[in-house]
Structures are given as structure tokens and as C-alpha cells.
Write a protein that holds these residues in place. Sequence first.
Motif, short mmCIF file in Angstrom:
data_model
loop_
_atom_site.label_atom_id
_atom_site.label_comp_id
_atom_site.label_asym_id
_atom_site.label_seq_id
_atom_site.Cartn_x
_atom_site.Cartn_y
_atom_site.Cartn_z
N MET A 39 0.84 -1.19 0.00
CA MET A 39 0.00 0.00 0.00
C MET A 39 0.88 1.25 0.00
N VAL A 40 0.43 2.24 -0.77
CA VAL A 40 1.17 3.52 -0.87
C VAL A 40 0.19 4.65 -0.62
N TRP A 41 0.63 5.65 0.13
CA TRP A 41 -0.18 6.86 0.36
C TRP A 41 0.61 8.04 -0.17
N SER A 42 0.04 8.71 -1.13
CA SER A 42 0.65 9.89 -1.72
C SER A 42 -0.16 11.11 -1.29
N ASN A 43 0.53 12.13 -0.82
CA ASN A 43 -0.22 13.25 -0.24
C ASN A 43 0.61 14.53 -0.29
N LEU A 44 -0.09 15.65 -0.21
CA LEU A 44 0.59 16.95 -0.21
C LEU A 44 1.31 17.19 1.13
N ARG A 96 10.71 10.16 -9.47
CA ARG A 96 11.22 9.65 -8.19
C ARG A 96 10.16 8.82 -7.48
N ALA A 97 8.92 9.29 -7.52
CA ALA A 97 7.84 8.53 -6.88
C ALA A 97 7.62 7.21 -7.60
N ALA A 98 7.67 7.25 -8.94
CA ALA A 98 7.48 6.01 -9.71
C ALA A 98 8.57 5.00 -9.37
N ASP A 99 9.79 5.48 -9.22
CA ASP A 99 10.89 4.57 -8.86
C ASP A 99 10.65 3.94 -7.49
N GLU A 100 10.15 4.76 -6.57
CA GLU A 100 9.86 4.23 -5.23
C GLU A 100 8.76 3.17 -5.28
N ILE A 101 7.75 3.42 -6.08
CA ILE A 101 6.64 2.45 -6.19
C ILE A 101 7.14 1.18 -6.87
N ALA A 102 7.95 1.36 -7.91
CA ALA A 102 8.49 0.20 -8.62
C ALA A 102 9.38 -0.63 -7.69
N ALA A 103 10.10 0.03 -6.82
CA ALA A 103 10.96 -0.69 -5.88
C ALA A 103 10.12 -1.57 -4.95
N LEU A 104 8.92 -1.12 -4.64
CA LEU A 104 8.03 -1.91 -3.79
C LEU A 104 7.65 -3.23 -4.47
N LEU A 105 7.51 -3.16 -5.80
CA LEU A 105 7.13 -4.37 -6.54
C LEU A 105 8.20 -5.45 -6.43
N GLU A 106 9.42 -4.99 -6.26
CA GLU A 106 10.53 -5.94 -6.21
C GLU A 106 10.95 -6.28 -4.79
N ALA A 107 10.45 -5.50 -3.82
CA ALA A 107 10.89 -5.72 -2.44
C ALA A 107 10.38 -7.05 -1.91
#
Lengths: 182, 360
Positions: free
Chosen positions: B116-121, B347-358
Motif C-alpha cells: 500500500m502507498v499513500w501519496s499526499n501533499l 522519483r515517486a514512480a521509482d519508489e513504487i516500482a521498488a516496492l514491486l521488487e521488495a
Amino acid sequence: MLKQQLAALQREIEELANEPDDALEHYTLPRPPPPKGLYWRLRWLAARTLRLLERLRLKPYHPWPPALRHAPGRIGAKPLLIWALGADRETLRKACTAFAKHPIADYAPVLVTDVADFAFYSRLGWLIEFVPEISGVGESYARRKTRFLARLYRGAAVLPLAAGLDIETHQDEIRSWVLRRA
Amino acid sequence: MSSSGRPTILFFNINGTGLGHLSTCLAYAHRLRERARPVFFSLASAVDKIHDMGFEADYLVSHAWSRASNLHWNRQLSLRLGLLLERVRPNVLVFDGTWPFRGMLHAAAAHGIPRMVWSNLRLYKQGVRTVPVSESNFDLVVRLGEIGDSFNVEREARPGRRVTVPPVTLLRDDELLARDDARAALGLDRGGRYALLSLGPGNLKDVSGIGRGLIDEFKARGFTVVWTRPPITVKDVPLPDDVVPIAVYPLARYMRAFDVFVGAAGYNTCCEVLQSRVPTLFVPNTLVVDDQTLRAHRVAESMPAVVSPCETATERADAVTRLLERVASASGGSAPLRAVDLSGADRAADEIAALLEAPG
């Protein structure tokens, strides 16, 4: 002819509503636990009180009101389903515009559609129940969502989109059909 | 995993005053399309825009538009999200919004979404109440940086790894049309003098009075005024015959067609202005929870922009005068534009993609 169409559609949707989907019960939301903090606890308490008043019939119970906040129509308005699956965009616009010109008091239209024409819908001010096909595993998404909506709106008046195209001619017939469902 | 063999990411965007939350999710999805299959569950009534970007989507009326109580709306949310989860079986759910809904958290837990990811201001007005939802519900929290913010890991440990990313833009720089191309695409004269007014959908704040006043100001100074009609507007502002209405998304693609821009100072608008560098008059919306006034002033430090509430005729005249003065001085080269890092979506996309591999 129109009466037969209306009755056939109503029957079709009732049949869909009778198909259960037990797997979805898994997603039924339980009542919320009391939150932390005085402000949120007071809000939670107020919500519990409102639910109690609804159960005691001291406050009207409208779990899924069809009238939107920014549109005309009161919270107690009954849903009037416009069943528009499989329509093309131009027909849909034409029929919805015609329906909008002939509102039925105490009813709020709910458009059930698989056409993504949301800029047009935003300006209509109706509740939109979108039924897209989405690829994935298991049963067709559109079919399963259609059954979900049929259960949610069980017993509501339903009009086929084509009724909007004929509304000038059959206005009284359509109105009396809808009102008889009340 | 989708039939394409790519992991599925479900984006869940709320319906704000504009299309900001949707745009943020689209920005991430756009960067991830080669690495994953993005699917959307949108509370914003602009599903056709998601389709236009090449993604599948379902829609639920937002709690802000529905008259259902909080409990009943969340019940519907949980059931409908459950339907979609069963169909697409996502590896990650990315929520963009201020408040993670109970119905969403319940459906995600009931389904057993792996990540799960939460993106926010980040930039909220002072006094805005803290949301009583723990970040530990999320494997990753992405905080959307403002101008001048760089990538920063605020908390390393999962769950609740928290990063700030630089400002997020939907499109990459090379996807913005150049001035003449944008004018051709919009049917505008190559040699014309154009002001673009995009004051928001007007659903929360009535912008018709300010808009009409600004139209008169710009027309009096020789501009042709172009007015955006956002897809989620519930009632269009009536326009004079000589104002050109447009309905395009993403607006950033066409921004360089214009000599000046007038807009509210929502997050995405400010990022698009920074990206396109079109001189801007900001009219902050003070009815929302994020601090648009502060954000607009920060942008104005980096490029030709002025900030004004534009509530009165005097304020509007003064604001337009100041804007045109800044445009003149910028074209004279007296105030060089400051470079700004706008790599937040990557940068956010890279972080989300890293989750897929974690590892789980």
C-alpha cells in the motif's frame, strides 16, 4: 409496445438482482471503532446517534441517496434508473438531454452506463453508475458490477435509454409507469 | 500479475476541487506504464481522461458529491473496490488524497493487497486537523514536495517508509507542445496575443465574477481571452462571444500557446506553470486545505508571476498591470528564470516500482 419494453427491462433487472454474489460479503464494512482524540470521538458519537435515530425511524433512512449535493432534488428523492448499457455516445446524450427536460418530481435520475462521457455527465448533475469492462481474472467485471447495481437498486423504477428519445410522445405513459412503481 | 506478465498497480484518486489528485496518479502511472499495468479507481468524474492516457478505470461518486452518510458511502466504497480488487488483483494500491478512507483500508485488508502507498501533499494551511490514520498502514508514504524541495528519505523503515519528492508534473518536458504547435493544435492564430484563464471548475468557489472582471482587463489590454472548461465542472460560466472556450487535458501540453496564464494555485497548476514557464497571475483559492497563497508566492520567486485575490476591480487591474510589467522585464532579460527540479513523478514512480521488487 413501450409498456412491454419497460416491463421486460424491469424483469431483466430483477432477475439480475436475484443472482447472489456471496464473495462480496467479505468486503462488508463493519461499524467503526471509537477513534482516538476528543474531536474525532465526538464526531463518531454524533454519527452513532444518527444511525440510532435512523434505526428507530425517527430520522429518514437513505443509505444511498440518488440526488447529488450540488443538484436539485432532496435527499429523500427516489432513484429513477436510466438503463443505458450498450448505447452509443450521441444517442446517450440526446436521450439524457430529453430526460433532463422532463424531470419527475421526487425522483432523481441515476444513469447506468458503460460510456465514459463524464464532462457531459458532470453538467447533468445525475448520479452516474459506471459499468466498464476491465480485464482481469474471473467473471466479466461489467457483468458482475451490473448484478451488484441491480441488487443495490432492487425495486427501483427503471427506464431504458430509448424512452428518452420518445419522451415527447410518451411522456404521460412514462410518468405513470414510474409513479406506479412507488 | 496481469495477463501481460507485468504487475498490476491500482491507483485510487480522490475528487478534489480540481483534477489534482487524478493528475498526480496519472503522472505516476505514466512513468510506470512500461514496468506495470496501471488500473484506476477514481472518485473524480473524469474517467474519459484516464482512458485518453491509455488506462482502464472504474468510478464511484465521491463523498463530496454524494449525499450518503460517511458510513454508508464507505460501505459502498468497500464493496465496489472489492469488486475491482477481485478482478485485477493488484500487487500495489496507490492512494492519492488527504484522508485514506475507511472503506478503502477495509477492502484492501480484506483482499490482502501486498503493498500500500499513500501519496499526499505537504503544504497545508496552519490549523488543519491531523488525519487520524496511521502511516504504518502503508508500506510507503510519498509526500509531494513544493518548489525547491529535493528528494529526501524522511523515514527509512517499512512499513511507513516516508519520502518527499520534488514537484510532480503529469507530462515530461518533451511532451509539452512548443508555442506554435500548441497554437495550431488549439486553432489559435500564430501571431495572436492570448491570455489563458483557468480558474478551476468553480464547484467549490464561484469564479464567475472574478473571471468576468479579468476577461475585461485582458481584453482592454489587447489580449484574446481563452477560457478552460474543466471536465468536472458542474455548471459552466457563461462567456462573452469573443472569449474562446477550450476543454483540453492535460492542459500542460498546450500551456506554451499562451502569452500569459491566470489560474488558481493548486499543486498541479503550480507545477505545470513551473514546467511551461508561462508568465502567470495566481488567484489562490483560500477555501481549500492546502496553502495556495504561500505556494503561489514561492513560485513567483522563480519566474514571472504575481499573486492576487482579484476580488475587486482595483485588485484585478493592479494584478494584470504587475503581471505585464514582469513579463516585459523578463523578456528584457533582467530577471533570469531559476532552474527548478520537477522530477517528482519519476522519483515517486521509482519508489513504487521498488516496492514491486521488495521481498514480502
